[in-house]
Design a protein around this motif. Structure first.
Motif, mmCIF file in Angstrom:
data_model
loop_
_atom_site.group_PDB
_atom_site.id
_atom_site.type_symbol
_atom_site.label_atom_id
_atom_site.label_comp_id
_atom_site.label_asym_id
_atom_site.label_seq_id
_atom_site.Cartn_x
_atom_site.Cartn_y
_atom_site.Cartn_z
ATOM 1 N N ILE A 24 45.987 46.197 44.768
ATOM 2 C CA ILE A 24 47.085 47.178 44.768
ATOM 3 C C ILE A 24 46.726 48.411 45.603
ATOM 4 O O ILE A 24 47.577 48.957 46.319
ATOM 5 N N THR A 45 33.105 48.964 48.793
ATOM 6 C CA THR A 45 32.744 47.913 49.750
ATOM 7 C C THR A 45 33.262 48.304 51.138
ATOM 8 O O THR A 45 34.452 48.192 51.425
ATOM 9 N N TYR A 165 39.055 47.783 28.192
ATOM 10 C CA TYR A 165 40.021 48.120 29.248
ATOM 11 C C TYR A 165 41.202 48.887 28.657
ATOM 12 O O TYR A 165 41.630 49.912 29.204
ATOM 13 N N TYR A 214 47.770 41.644 32.763
ATOM 14 C CA TYR A 214 47.487 43.011 32.328
ATOM 15 C C TYR A 214 48.200 43.980 33.166
ATOM 16 O O TYR A 214 48.861 44.514 33.593
HETATM 17 N N1 NAP Z 1 46.638 43.532 38.856
HETATM 18 C C1 NAP Z 1 47.389 43.745 37.780
HETATM 19 O O1 NAP Z 1 48.093 42.860 37.275
HETATM 20 C C2 NAP Z 1 47.423 45.115 37.152
HETATM 21 C C3 NAP Z 1 48.282 45.349 36.086
HETATM 22 C C4 NAP Z 1 48.293 46.621 35.497
HETATM 23 C C5 NAP Z 1 47.463 47.614 35.979
HETATM 24 N N2 NAP Z 1 46.627 47.347 37.030
HETATM 25 C C6 NAP Z 1 45.791 48.438 37.518
HETATM 26 O O2 NAP Z 1 46.012 48.562 38.916
HETATM 27 C C7 NAP Z 1 44.806 48.988 39.564
HETATM 28 C C8 NAP Z 1 44.440 48.038 40.673
HETATM 29 O O3 NAP Z 1 44.356 46.730 40.162
HETATM 30 P P1 NAP Z 1 44.021 45.512 41.117
HETATM 31 O O4 NAP Z 1 44.443 44.282 40.410
HETATM 32 O O5 NAP Z 1 44.519 45.771 42.492
HETATM 33 O O6 NAP Z 1 42.418 45.571 41.107
HETATM 34 P P2 NAP Z 1 41.367 44.868 42.093
HETATM 35 O O7 NAP Z 1 42.030 43.872 42.959
HETATM 36 O O8 NAP Z 1 40.237 44.453 41.234
HETATM 37 O O9 NAP Z 1 40.917 46.092 43.003
HETATM 38 C C9 NAP Z 1 40.261 47.168 42.431
HETATM 39 C C10 NAP Z 1 39.687 48.030 43.534
HETATM 40 O O10 NAP Z 1 38.884 49.037 42.898
HETATM 41 C C11 NAP Z 1 37.631 49.051 43.535
HETATM 42 N N3 NAP Z 1 36.563 49.438 42.632
HETATM 43 C C12 NAP Z 1 36.172 48.830 41.495
HETATM 44 N N4 NAP Z 1 35.099 49.436 40.988
HETATM 45 C C13 NAP Z 1 34.816 50.478 41.812
HETATM 46 C C14 NAP Z 1 33.801 51.461 41.839
HETATM 47 N N5 NAP Z 1 32.828 51.486 40.932
HETATM 48 N N6 NAP Z 1 33.806 52.371 42.839
HETATM 49 C C15 NAP Z 1 34.741 52.339 43.793
HETATM 50 N N7 NAP Z 1 35.713 51.402 43.846
HETATM 51 C C16 NAP Z 1 35.747 50.472 42.862
HETATM 52 C C17 NAP Z 1 37.403 47.642 43.999
HETATM 53 O O11 NAP Z 1 36.435 47.662 45.026
HETATM 54 P P3 NAP Z 1 35.781 46.294 45.599
HETATM 55 O O12 NAP Z 1 36.828 45.712 46.477
HETATM 56 O O13 NAP Z 1 34.585 46.778 46.313
HETATM 57 O O14 NAP Z 1 35.480 45.429 44.411
HETATM 58 C C18 NAP Z 1 38.791 47.246 44.473
HETATM 59 O O15 NAP Z 1 39.018 47.672 45.798
HETATM 60 C C19 NAP Z 1 43.751 49.102 38.468
HETATM 61 O O16 NAP Z 1 43.695 50.437 38.010
HETATM 62 C C20 NAP Z 1 44.293 48.193 37.370
HETATM 63 O O17 NAP Z 1 43.823 48.578 36.106
HETATM 64 C C21 NAP Z 1 46.589 46.130 37.628
#
Ligand code: NAP
Length: 214
Positions: A24, A45, A165, A214
């Motif tokens: 996202i 990364t 979480y 989620y």
């Molecule tokens: N996907 C869903 O269905 C969903 C639903 C509700 C809420 N959300 C929320 O939406 C947001 C994004 O979700 P997503 O699914 O896109 O997540 P994602 O694909 O796992 O991407 C998360 C990003 O955060 C980065 N990250 C994680 N740990 C980090 C750290 N220690 N320092 C710096 N960067 C870090 C990751 O970096 P790397 O690429 O290096 O790993 C990645 O670029 C999150 O806050 C999640 O809780 C998602």
């Protein structure tokens, strides 16, 4: 209703996105740039951030910036230095999307591992807290700033096995509400978004969940 955002809606704005290399956050960064914003891509990364950088440039967007930072180990001083660098380079900051987040491990509450709990809280809550504390003074200088946290359905309503979480997202919502109230008479607007359910592979133990929403 058909809602159209003009391609220059964010022209002149400087917006920082955490976790901008994937998922996202990546999509948000591309979208902000497509609407004219200069995007600061923050993540852990570098190769992923560079790929987003190249994609924005190839699409003709304003040249972005990259801040390699791991929220797991970042200190208060790292965030203060980061804000100095942003102010020095761009002069202003108009938006922040706190998007980087860890899911941790889905498991029964009694089996939540302390280290996993600490890691999720460090990235999802303390990292966002320290970064925000460092950034608010610069955001206050903007004519029209936005501070956006990323929440989740389980940040409103707890759900079995989503312990760490869900607790972190309740904290995120709390942080957003406190700040929204404190900054209500400033030009900084504070909100949280819930991007909504997406089928997602997740880490699980010891019971089996093949997919989770989620
Ligand atoms: N996907 C869903 O269905 C969903 C639903 C509700 C809420 N959300 C929320 O939406 C947001 C994004 O979700 P997503 O699914 O896109 O997540 P994602 O694909 O796992 O991407 C998360 C990003 O955060 C980065 N990250 C994680 N740990 C980090 C750290 N220690 N320092 C710096 N960067 C870090 C990751 O970096 P790397 O690429 O290096 O790993 C990645 O670029 C999150 O806050 C999640 O809780 C998602």
């Amino acid at each position: 209703m058909d809602y159209h955002v003009s391609s220059d809606a964010l022209k002149g704005k400087v917006i920082l996105v955490t976790g901008a290399g994937d998922g996202i956050g990546r999509q948000a960064a591309l979208s902000y740039a497509a609407h004219g914003a200069t995007v600061i891509l923050l993540g852990r990364t570098v190769s992923k951030l560079e790929a987003v950088f190249d994609e924005i440039e190839a699409a003709g967007g304003p040249t972005p910036a990259i801040i390699p930072l791991d929220l797991m180990g970042a200190t208060k001083q790292n965030y203060l230095d980061m804000v100095d660098t942003i102010e020095g380079q761009f002069g202003h900051l108009d938006g922040v999307l706190h998007n980087a987040s860890l899911l941790g491990v889905l498991c029964p509450f009694e089996q939540i591992d302390e280290k996993t709990f600490d890691d999720v809280m460090q990235v999802n809550v303390k990292g966002a807290f320290l970064m925000t504390q460092a950034m608010v003074p610069l955001l206050r200088k903007s004519d029209d700033a936005r501070l956006v946290f990323t929440s989740s359905t389980v940040g409103h309503m707890g759900r079995a096995f989503w312990g760490t979480y869900a607790i972190s997202k309740f904290a995120t919502e709390g942080m957003m509400q406190v700040l929204a109230d404190e900054l209500s008479d400033t030009r900084v607007r504070v909100n949280a978004i819930n991007p909504g359910a997406r089928a997602q592979k997740c880490v699980h133990r010891p019971f089996r969940l093949r997919m989770a929403i989620y």
